[in-house]
Design a protein around this motif. Structure first.
Motif, PDB file in Angstrom:
ATOM      1  N   VAL A  28     -11.627   3.341 -31.479  1.00 33.91           N
ATOM      2  CA  VAL A  28     -11.991   3.695 -30.094  1.00 33.91           C
ATOM      3  C   VAL A  28     -12.183   5.199 -29.977  1.00 33.91           C
ATOM      4  CG1 VAL A  28     -11.380   3.540 -27.661  1.00 33.91           C
ATOM      5  CG2 VAL A  28     -10.737   1.684 -29.208  1.00 33.91           C
ATOM      6  N   GLY A  29     -11.179   5.954 -30.376  1.00 28.30           N
ATOM      7  CA  GLY A  29     -11.292   7.399 -30.439  1.00 28.30           C
ATOM      8  C   GLY A  29     -11.327   8.153 -29.124  1.00 28.30           C
ATOM      9  N   ALA A  30     -11.040   7.465 -28.005  1.00 24.61           N
ATOM     10  CA  ALA A  30     -11.094   8.121 -26.697  1.00 24.61           C
ATOM     11  C   ALA A  30      -9.979   9.146 -26.563  1.00 24.61           C
ATOM     12  CB  ALA A  30     -10.996   7.085 -25.577  1.00 24.61           C
ATOM     13  N   ARG A  96     -19.346  12.529 -27.860  1.00 21.93           N
ATOM     14  CA  ARG A  96     -18.353  13.070 -28.803  1.00 21.93           C
ATOM     15  C   ARG A  96     -17.201  13.729 -28.060  1.00 21.93           C
ATOM     16  NH1 ARG A  96     -22.808  15.425 -32.206  1.00 21.93           N
ATOM     17  NH2 ARG A  96     -21.939  17.398 -31.505  1.00 21.93           N
ATOM     18  N   GLY A  97     -17.479  14.298 -26.891  1.00 19.22           N
ATOM     19  CA  GLY A  97     -16.423  14.886 -26.086  1.00 19.22           C
ATOM     20  C   GLY A  97     -15.479  13.849 -25.501  1.00 19.22           C
ATOM     21  N   ARG A  98     -16.012  12.652 -25.222  1.00 16.76           N
ATOM     22  CA  ARG A  98     -15.189  11.574 -24.662  1.00 16.76           C
ATOM     23  C   ARG A  98     -14.430  10.801 -25.743  1.00 16.76           C
ATOM     24  NH1 ARG A  98     -16.317   9.775 -19.244  1.00 16.76           N
ATOM     25  NH2 ARG A  98     -15.425   7.824 -19.961  1.00 16.76           N
ATOM     26  N   HIS A  99     -14.914  10.877 -26.987  1.00 20.02           N
ATOM     27  CA  HIS A  99     -14.306  10.146 -28.105  1.00 20.02           C
ATOM     28  C   HIS A  99     -14.088  11.104 -29.288  1.00 20.02           C
ATOM     29  CE1 HIS A  99     -15.027   6.215 -26.217  1.00 20.02           C
ATOM     30  NE2 HIS A  99     -16.085   6.820 -25.710  1.00 20.02           N
ATOM     31  N   PHE A 104     -12.138   8.343 -35.712  1.00 23.02           N
ATOM     32  CA  PHE A 104     -13.272   7.735 -35.014  1.00 23.02           C
ATOM     33  C   PHE A 104     -14.480   8.659 -34.951  1.00 23.02           C
ATOM     34  CE2 PHE A 104     -15.954   7.016 -31.348  1.00 23.02           C
ATOM     35  CZ  PHE A 104     -16.255   5.678 -31.481  1.00 23.02           C
ATOM     36  N   ALA A 105     -14.282   9.914 -34.594  1.00 25.59           N
ATOM     37  CA  ALA A 105     -15.409  10.829 -34.395  1.00 25.59           C
ATOM     38  C   ALA A 105     -16.278  10.909 -35.651  1.00 25.59           C
ATOM     39  CB  ALA A 105     -14.909  12.204 -33.978  1.00 25.59           C
ATOM     40  N   THR A 106     -15.638  11.033 -36.795  1.00 22.00           N
ATOM     41  CA  THR A 106     -16.395  11.092 -38.052  1.00 22.00           C
ATOM     42  C   THR A 106     -17.002   9.737 -38.394  1.00 22.00           C
ATOM     43  OG1 THR A 106     -15.017  12.888 -38.870  1.00 22.00           O
ATOM     44  CG2 THR A 106     -16.220  11.592 -40.524  1.00 22.00           C
TER      45      THR A 106
END
Length: 130
Positions: A28-30, A96-99, A104-106
């Motif tokens: 998810v990465g949020a 990307r700012g939200r997650h 996750f981002a990568t």
């Protein structure tokens, strides 16, 4: 397989994480998220992904359907748009700012986003070639 993986998470599965927090950061990465979304939401996502995979089979007449052909066509167009937009979002600063959580981002830029783009292009090709 992606729908099955979401169902697995809905029923408490942790792979590829080792606990709920690591799983949430991986899939998810949020910002600030330390737990997975509710099981009901994850089951709904699993069902929607399953339907998204079934719709192209219905569209090319591989699976019988009681749905009108125009509704199936509109569903294909909508799903193509959804996957293409989701794929592009992976590379935008707002998403990307939200997650931003890692990994996750990568993973989103390397795998999830490109996978969505490939799926979206696949829907477009099925629509174009049918």
């Amino acid at each position: 397989m992606i729908a099955v993986l979401h169902a697995y998470w809905a029923w408490g599965g942790l792979w590829p994480g080792h606990d709920e927090a690591s799983l949430a950061k991986t899939v998810v990465g949020a910002s600030g998220l330390e737990t997975m979304p509710p099981a009901g939401l994850t089951v709904l996502v699993a069902i929607l992904i399953f339907v998204a995979g079934l719709l192209p089979l219905i569209f090319v007449s591989g699976v019988p359907s009681i749905l009108p052909a125009s509704l199936v066509w509109m569903g294909m167009v909508l799903l193509a748009a959804i996957f293409l937009v989701r794929g592009v979002l992976a590379f935008t600063p707002i998403f990307r700012g939200r997650h931003p959580q890692q990994p996750f981002a990568t993973l989103d830029r390397r795998f999830y986003g490109p996978l969505c783009l490939v799926i979206g292009v696949g829907y477009v090709l099925v629509l174009a070639l049918a």
